[in-house]
Design a protein around this motif. Structure first.
Motif, PDB file in Angstrom:
ATOM      1  N   ASP A  22      -2.333  13.442  10.712  1.00 14.22           N
ATOM      2  CA  ASP A  22      -2.153  13.908   9.330  1.00 14.22           C
ATOM      3  C   ASP A  22      -1.705  15.364   9.371  1.00 14.22           C
ATOM      4  OD1 ASP A  22      -2.227  14.405   6.626  1.00 14.22           O
ATOM      5  OD2 ASP A  22      -4.386  14.116   6.396  1.00 14.22           O
ATOM      6  N   HIS A  23      -0.430  15.556   9.697  1.00 10.39           N
ATOM      7  CA  HIS A  23       0.078  16.897   9.976  1.00 10.39           C
ATOM      8  C   HIS A  23       0.069  17.799   8.743  1.00 10.39           C
ATOM      9  CE1 HIS A  23       1.211  15.319  13.853  1.00 10.39           C
ATOM     10  NE2 HIS A  23       1.968  14.388  13.292  1.00 10.39           N
ATOM     11  N   GLU A  24       0.166  17.223   7.555  1.00 11.08           N
ATOM     12  CA  GLU A  24       0.200  18.028   6.337  1.00 11.08           C
ATOM     13  C   GLU A  24      -1.179  18.182   5.695  1.00 11.08           C
ATOM     14  OE1 GLU A  24       3.092  16.299   3.772  1.00 11.08           O
ATOM     15  OE2 GLU A  24       4.771  16.725   5.124  1.00 11.08           O
ATOM     16  N   GLY A  25      -2.192  17.586   6.286  1.00 10.45           N
ATOM     17  CA  GLY A  25      -3.535  17.692   5.731  1.00 10.45           C
ATOM     18  C   GLY A  25      -3.695  16.986   4.398  1.00 10.45           C
ATOM     19  N   ARG A  26      -2.941  15.913   4.198  1.00  9.95           N
ATOM     20  CA  ARG A  26      -3.017  15.193   2.923  1.00  9.95           C
ATOM     21  C   ARG A  26      -4.443  14.701   2.643  1.00  9.95           C
ATOM     22  NH1 ARG A  26       0.177  12.312  -0.692  1.00  9.95           N
ATOM     23  NH2 ARG A  26      -0.824  10.457  -1.571  1.00  9.95           N
ATOM     24  N   TYR A  27      -5.136  14.274   3.697  1.00 11.16           N
ATOM     25  CA  TYR A  27      -6.461  13.689   3.515  1.00 11.16           C
ATOM     26  C   TYR A  27      -7.570  14.612   4.028  1.00 11.16           C
ATOM     27  CZ  TYR A  27      -3.706   9.483   2.616  1.00 11.16           C
ATOM     28  OH  TYR A  27      -2.797   8.573   2.095  1.00 11.16           O
ATOM     29  N   ALA A  28      -7.345  15.927   3.931  1.00 12.40           N
ATOM     30  CA  ALA A  28      -8.360  16.903   4.331  1.00 12.40           C
ATOM     31  C   ALA A  28      -9.658  16.674   3.557  1.00 12.40           C
ATOM     32  CB  ALA A  28      -7.846  18.320   4.093  1.00 12.40           C
ATOM     33  N   PHE A  29     -10.754  17.127   4.127  1.00  9.10           N
ATOM     34  CA  PHE A  29     -12.071  16.894   3.539  1.00  9.10           C
ATOM     35  C   PHE A  29     -12.130  17.319   2.071  1.00  9.10           C
ATOM     36  CE2 PHE A  29     -16.402  18.460   2.600  1.00  9.10           C
ATOM     37  CZ  PHE A  29     -17.107  17.274   2.741  1.00  9.10           C
ATOM     38  N   SER A  30     -11.658  18.502   1.756  1.00  8.20           N
ATOM     39  CA  SER A  30     -11.757  19.008   0.378  1.00  8.20           C
ATOM     40  C   SER A  30     -10.846  18.262  -0.587  1.00  8.20           C
ATOM     41  CB  SER A  30     -11.414  20.507   0.340  1.00  8.20           C
ATOM     42  OG  SER A  30     -10.087  20.729   0.798  1.00  8.20           O
TER      43      SER A  30
ATOM     44  N   ASN B  87      -5.208   5.724   2.584  1.00  5.80           N
ATOM     45  CA  ASN B  87      -4.116   4.985   1.964  1.00  5.80           C
ATOM     46  C   ASN B  87      -4.685   3.942   1.002  1.00  5.80           C
ATOM     47  OD1 ASN B  87      -2.381   6.425   3.659  1.00  5.80           O
ATOM     48  ND2 ASN B  87      -2.396   4.830   5.219  1.00  5.80           N
ATOM     49  N   THR B  88      -3.856   3.508   0.035  1.00  2.88           N
ATOM     50  CA  THR B  88      -4.372   2.529  -0.934  1.00  2.88           C
ATOM     51  C   THR B  88      -4.674   1.191  -0.282  1.00  2.88           C
ATOM     52  OG1 THR B  88      -2.121   1.889  -1.598  1.00  2.88           O
ATOM     53  CG2 THR B  88      -3.209   3.598  -2.904  1.00  2.88           C
TER      54      THR B  88
ATOM     55  N   GLY C 255       0.797  -1.219   0.000  1.00  2.57           N
ATOM     56  CA  GLY C 255       0.000   0.000   0.000  1.00  2.57           C
ATOM     57  C   GLY C 255       0.826   1.263   0.000  1.00  2.57           C
ATOM     58  N   HIS C 256       0.231   2.309  -0.578  1.00  2.00           N
ATOM     59  CA  HIS C 256       0.791   3.652  -0.469  1.00  2.00           C
ATOM     60  C   HIS C 256       0.194   4.302   0.774  1.00  2.00           C
ATOM     61  CE1 HIS C 256       2.116   3.155  -4.675  1.00  2.00           C
ATOM     62  NE2 HIS C 256       2.945   4.150  -4.412  1.00  2.00           N
ATOM     63  N   GLN C 257       1.051   4.602   1.748  1.00  2.00           N
ATOM     64  CA  GLN C 257       0.604   5.179   3.004  1.00  2.00           C
ATOM     65  C   GLN C 257       1.122   6.608   3.105  1.00  2.00           C
ATOM     66  OE1 GLN C 257       2.090   2.106   5.832  1.00  2.00           O
ATOM     67  NE2 GLN C 257      -0.051   1.487   5.983  1.00  2.00           N
ATOM     68  N   PHE C 258       0.187   7.575   3.102  1.00  2.00           N
ATOM     69  CA  PHE C 258       0.522   9.000   3.107  1.00  2.00           C
ATOM     70  C   PHE C 258       1.516   9.319   1.990  1.00  2.00           C
ATOM     71  CE2 PHE C 258      -1.247   8.326   7.279  1.00  2.00           C
ATOM     72  CZ  PHE C 258      -2.018   9.458   7.487  1.00  2.00           C
ATOM     73  N   GLY C 259       1.341   8.673   0.843  1.00  2.00           N
ATOM     74  CA  GLY C 259       2.129   8.961  -0.337  1.00  2.00           C
ATOM     75  C   GLY C 259       3.352   8.086  -0.524  1.00  2.00           C
ATOM     76  N   GLY C 260       3.814   7.413   0.530  1.00  2.00           N
ATOM     77  CA  GLY C 260       4.990   6.565   0.428  1.00  2.00           C
ATOM     78  C   GLY C 260       4.599   5.098   0.300  1.00  2.00           C
ATOM     79  N   PHE C 261       5.350   4.348  -0.513  1.00  2.00           N
ATOM     80  CA  PHE C 261       4.979   2.953  -0.777  1.00  2.00           C
ATOM     81  C   PHE C 261       5.583   2.017   0.254  1.00  2.00           C
ATOM     82  CE2 PHE C 261       5.552  -1.152  -3.093  1.00  2.00           C
ATOM     83  CZ  PHE C 261       4.202  -1.452  -3.202  1.00  2.00           C
ATOM     84  N   SER C 262       4.734   1.166   0.826  1.00  2.00           N
ATOM     85  CA  SER C 262       5.174   0.094   1.733  1.00  2.00           C
ATOM     86  C   SER C 262       4.974  -1.223   1.005  1.00  2.00           C
ATOM     87  CB  SER C 262       4.349   0.113   3.025  1.00  2.00           C
ATOM     88  OG  SER C 262       4.540   1.327   3.727  1.00  2.00           O
ATOM     89  N   PRO C 263       6.056  -1.938   0.669  1.00  2.00           N
ATOM     90  CA  PRO C 263       5.949  -3.119  -0.198  1.00  2.00           C
ATOM     91  C   PRO C 263       5.244  -4.312   0.429  1.00  2.00           C
ATOM     92  CG  PRO C 263       8.190  -2.838   0.564  1.00  2.00           C
ATOM     93  CD  PRO C 263       7.460  -1.611   0.974  1.00  2.00           C
ATOM     94  N   GLN C 264       5.209  -4.395   1.775  1.00  2.00           N
ATOM     95  CA  GLN C 264       4.447  -5.478   2.399  1.00  2.00           C
ATOM     96  C   GLN C 264       3.780  -4.979   3.674  1.00  2.00           C
ATOM     97  OE1 GLN C 264       5.839  -9.650   2.684  1.00  2.00           O
ATOM     98  NE2 GLN C 264       5.271  -9.565   4.840  1.00  2.00           N
TER      99      GLN C 264
END
Length: 473
Positions: free
Chosen positions: A271-279, A239-240, A68-77
């Motif tokens: 979510d300090h950068e607001g990546r997943y903010a409502f808008s 996250n994906t 999955g991509h977690q907060f934009g970074g890929f975690s392979p397992q």
């Protein structure tokens, strides 16, 4: 209970055999009887009770592996670090539904975690998933809640709990990413065929089964997020690995239902950068779908994948327009496009409660609008908007009493406010589940008046506005 095991039969590349590890002095404290009836599950059966609680060991229960991509970074397992898939049961609609236990103990994917869940997070997920279902949002459901005498350590010791969840599927975008980035083409093809057979069988006989299935996944995702935006729901961790291939809302962590209207609201204090903010949720949905489409770059041409993704925005916009027309009691999307931007500006400036506004709007007449004007400081600005709104309704020739009835069926009186969940959790941790059940009752019927529970429809008190939720459950 007729438990089937289709996903487990895919083999060890897809999951690991894992047993539910019951908690110390665990007990069943809530059971969703209406959902159980739909699934033909008899909780009074001793054998069923033992299987669902994990006291009867199953040789076919598994924990799933994915990336999955977690907060934009890929975690392979990644994988089910605290979840166990018991199997599938057939609902009365003929479809199979997963039974998935959260907080079941350590798995091969726990990543040094204890594999446990706390009562706090299980209650929040139970309330949220049942609330979403009542609001007609595709979602996992809660079937059973267990508490215990076992302490689970987070920031402080908390009550250990387990939540038995039901969903059409727990296949995530991250499942496909796992096999694609590891170069496991055979397993990726196997997963594609599994999803076609179990979730999208109507496309098996078409000329392009995979392409048609992916178009439907894109459209389901778009409609799901349109529903989130229309009811003011924020997922918190998009996250994906938290996105369902069947278009259901899953993995309720630091979610929130918007109270004061804030387009850039962030419910998750991790979510300090607001990546997943409502808008930003509609844009994140498309970003996640882009990640998913890369996994099929060896199956389809680039132009085909682009064309599939291009289905997203028009589907989301058209469904959102439809939902907002219903909320406003209008039937012409042009009126919605004219009215919404200025309305949202007013709601943001006034810090107006989103759910309260639309519920009050459902009650106004063509003569009396004081219910709403009494809620704002700038009465003149809202009066002008209401005049334009009246004109739109009159131009459509709609009867006000009839429209009011239809609006009250889509604008809930009761939403899951954070402070209400907080109160229910504190009581449950003391052994008192009555506040939880009272809240659950109105959330299951959010459009009804429930005059005896008016207090549960009120705005948050000052102390309740500062409560924080994060990924620490």
């Amino acid at each position: 209970m007729n438990l089937e095991h289709h996903f487990a039969s895919l083999g060890e590349a897809f999951s690991s055999k894992t047993l539910i590890q019951p908690l110390l002095e665990q007990r069943l404290v809530e059971f969703n009887q209406s959902l159980a009836t739909f699934l033909s599950i008899d909780i009074k059966s001793p054998a069923t009770k033992l299987i669902l609680s994990g006291e009867e060991k199953s040789s076919t229960s598994v924990s799933m592996v994915y990336a999955g991509h977690q907060f934009g970074g890929f975690s392979p397992q990644l994988g089910d670090g605290r979840g166990v898939l018991l199997g599938e049961v057939k609902g009365r609609d003929g479809f199979l539904y997963d039974l998935h236990m959260k907080g079941a103990g350590p798995t091969p994917y726990s990543r040094r975690g204890d594999g446990r869940a706390v009562l706090r997070s299980c209650i929040r997920e139970y309330l949220a998933s049942e609330s979403m279902a009542a609001l007609s949002v595709p979602s996992s459901r809660a079937l059973a809640l267990y508490d215990s005498k076992q302490a689970v350590y987070r920031e402080t010791p908390e009550v250990g709990a387990m939540l038995l969840r039901v969903a059409q599927g727990h296949i995530r975008f991250g499942h496909f990413e796992y096999f694609f980035y590891q170069g496991k083409q055979a397993e990726l093809d196997q997963l594609v065929n599994y999803c076609l057979q179990h979730y999208y069988p109507e496309y098996l006989t078409t000329d392009s089964p995979l392409e048609n299935m992916l178009i439907e996944v894109v459209k389901r995702t778009a409609r799901m997020i349109a529903k989130w935006q229309s009811i003011g729901f924020q997922h918190g961790v998009m996250n994906t690995d938290n996105f369902s291939f069947t278009g259901e809302t899953i993995d309720y962590g630091p979610y929130g239902f918007m109270e004061d209207y804030e387009p850039d609201w962030v419910c998750n204090h991790s979510d300090h950068e607001g990546r997943y903010a409502f808008s930003r949720q509609p844009g994140v949905g498309l970003w996640n779908l882009n990640c998913l489409m890369r996994c099929f770059s060896k199956h389809l041409e680039k132009n085909q994948l682009i064309a599939i993704l291009q289905c997203y925005e028009p589907e989301l916009q058209s469904h959102y327009d439809y939902l907002m027309m219903k909320k406003l009691g209008l039937s012409d999307a042009r009126h919605v496009h004219d009215l919404l931007p200025s309305l949202f500006t007013i709601l943001a400036a006034e810090k107006m409660d989103y759910a309260v506004f639309f519920r009050l709007l459902s009650h106004i007449s063509d003569i009396d609008v004081t219910l709403l004007l009494d809620e704002v400081v700038d009465r003149e600005r809202l009066s002008k908007w209401l005049e334009n709104y009246k004109k739109a309704r009159l131009n459509e020739g709609l009867e006000w009493p009839q429209v009011s009835v239809s609006m009250l069926q889509v604008n809930p009186k009761f939403i899951l406010r954070n402070y209400l969940a907080h109160d229910a959790i504190l009581s449950a941790e003391r052994g008192d589940y009555l506040p939880f059940r009272r809240l659950l009752n109105v959330l299951n019927q959010p459009f009804d008046e429930h005059p005896e529970s008016d207090i549960l429809a009120q705005r948050a008190p000052e102390w309740g506005r500062s409560l924080e939720v994060s990924c620490s459950s």
